[in-house]
Scaffold this motif. Structure first.
Motif, PDB file in Angstrom:
ATOM      1  N   SER A 147     -25.310  50.562   1.898  1.00 44.40           N
ATOM      2  CA  SER A 147     -24.702  50.704   2.414  1.00 44.40           C
ATOM      3  C   SER A 147     -23.445  50.841   2.762  1.00 44.40           C
ATOM      4  CB  SER A 147     -25.559  49.399   3.358  1.00 44.40           C
ATOM      5  OG  SER A 147     -24.782  48.061   3.123  1.00 44.40           O
ATOM      6  N   GLU A 176     -23.256  54.874  -6.472  1.00 41.37           N
ATOM      7  CA  GLU A 176     -24.582  54.878  -6.222  1.00 41.37           C
ATOM      8  C   GLU A 176     -25.358  55.979  -6.064  1.00 41.37           C
ATOM      9  OE1 GLU A 176     -26.656  52.800  -3.816  1.00 41.37           O
ATOM     10  OE2 GLU A 176     -27.523  54.890  -4.059  1.00 41.37           O
ATOM     11  N   ASP A 233     -24.605  58.012 -12.505  1.00 39.76           N
ATOM     12  CA  ASP A 233     -26.163  56.698 -12.158  1.00 39.76           C
ATOM     13  C   ASP A 233     -25.038  55.440 -12.875  1.00 39.76           C
ATOM     14  OD1 ASP A 233     -27.716  55.370 -13.791  1.00 39.76           O
ATOM     15  OD2 ASP A 233     -28.985  57.215 -15.116  1.00 39.76           O
ATOM     16  N   GLY A 234     -25.439  54.826 -12.064  1.00 41.02           N
ATOM     17  CA  GLY A 234     -24.239  53.033 -12.960  1.00 41.02           C
ATOM     18  C   GLY A 234     -24.891  53.078 -13.748  1.00 41.02           C
ATOM     19  N   VAL A 263     -32.126  51.588 -11.457  1.00 41.78           N
ATOM     20  CA  VAL A 263     -33.198  53.354 -11.557  1.00 41.78           C
ATOM     21  C   VAL A 263     -31.802  53.972 -12.516  1.00 41.78           C
ATOM     22  CG1 VAL A 263     -34.729  55.270 -11.309  1.00 41.78           C
ATOM     23  CG2 VAL A 263     -34.597  53.404  -9.474  1.00 41.78           C
TER      24      VAL A 263
END
Ligand code: SAH
Length: 229
Positions: A104, A122, A149-150, A222
């Motif tokens: 958020s 994100e 992709d973190g 993920v």
């Protein structure tokens, strides 16, 4: 009176007074009462309008003591767990911070109040876009929200004084450790879907030192690329 002035200056002009009341009650009864003492964290949580980050029908539950859906099967974390993680990071105003899991954008807004520069990753473009817009509307100009992709971190911005991960995986991604500055701190939930624990990692003399902290429950971290563009 001073407190009142500070609040009215720092919240958007159109904010209904009820949200200020609910927010201060949240900080007292859920955060301070459970032992969070860091005045900078308490003050930031007293100012950031959490209801702006809980879309549509969940707006009126923004200050309740539980996580809420934000779309794409993701959640905005329970306020207390956010406070716990921020206090553990012991942020200073000059820190550069990497956040994994913008969601958020609520934690991003708090980080923007507590540190100098924030890079937030994100994997859902739709969530990143919404958060980016909201953070700009609220005047946070020291934040970069990036779709990606973190688990790889964001090497162009490294090293970071602090890293906060808001999604849980079975282990700490190695690239994140490599991007933590000497003296830096990382807070990350580690474990399976059912059982997770926060790890606080401090980088000292090039070595990570791990402290196992509270049990917790986050959505999965993920690996495997961004969704949407
Ligand atoms: N701090 C956020 C928490 C959102 S939930 C808030 O309070 O709103 C965690 C977020 O992490 C989700 O939005 C999810 O899409 C994101 N996420 C999960 N795995 C990720 C990955 N590998 N890279 C980047 N973001 C990821």
């Amino acid at each position: 009176m001073e407190v009142f002035n500070a609040l009215t200056q720092m919240t958007p002009a159109a904010e209904p007074a009820i949200y200020v009341t609910l927010r201060l009650r949240m900080v007292d009864s859920q955060i301070r009462a459970r032992g969070i003492e860091d005045e900078r964290v308490l003050s930031a949580m007293s100012r950031v309008p959490r209801h702006e980050f809980t879309a549509g029908r969940y707006r009126d539950q923004a200050y309740e003591d539980y996580p809420l859906p934000i779309g794409e099967g993701q959640t905005i974390s329970q306020p207390y767990i956010v406070a716990l993680m921020l206090e553990a990071l012991a942020l200073t105003p000059s820190d550069r911070v990497l956040e994994i899991g913008t969601g958020s954008g609520y934690v991003t807004a708090l980080l923007a109040e507590l540190a100098a520069e924030i890079v937030s990753l994100e994997r859902y473009a739709v969530l990143a876009d919404e958060a980016r817009g909201l953070l700009a509307d609220l005047g946070h100009s020291n934040v970069k929200v990036i779709v990606g992709d973190g688990t790889f971190g964001f090497p162009p911005g490294a090293p970071y004084d602090a890293i906060i991960v808001s999604a849980a995986g079975p282990e700490v991604p190695r690239p994140l450790l490599a991007q933590l500055a000497e003296g830096g701190r990382m807070i990350i939930p580690v474990g399976s879907c059912d059982s997770q624990q926060l790890q606080l990692i401090r980088m000292r003399n090039g070595q990570p030192h791990t402290q196992w902290r509270e049990l917790c429950r986050f959505v999965p971290l993920v690996a495997g690329g961004a969704i949407g563009s």
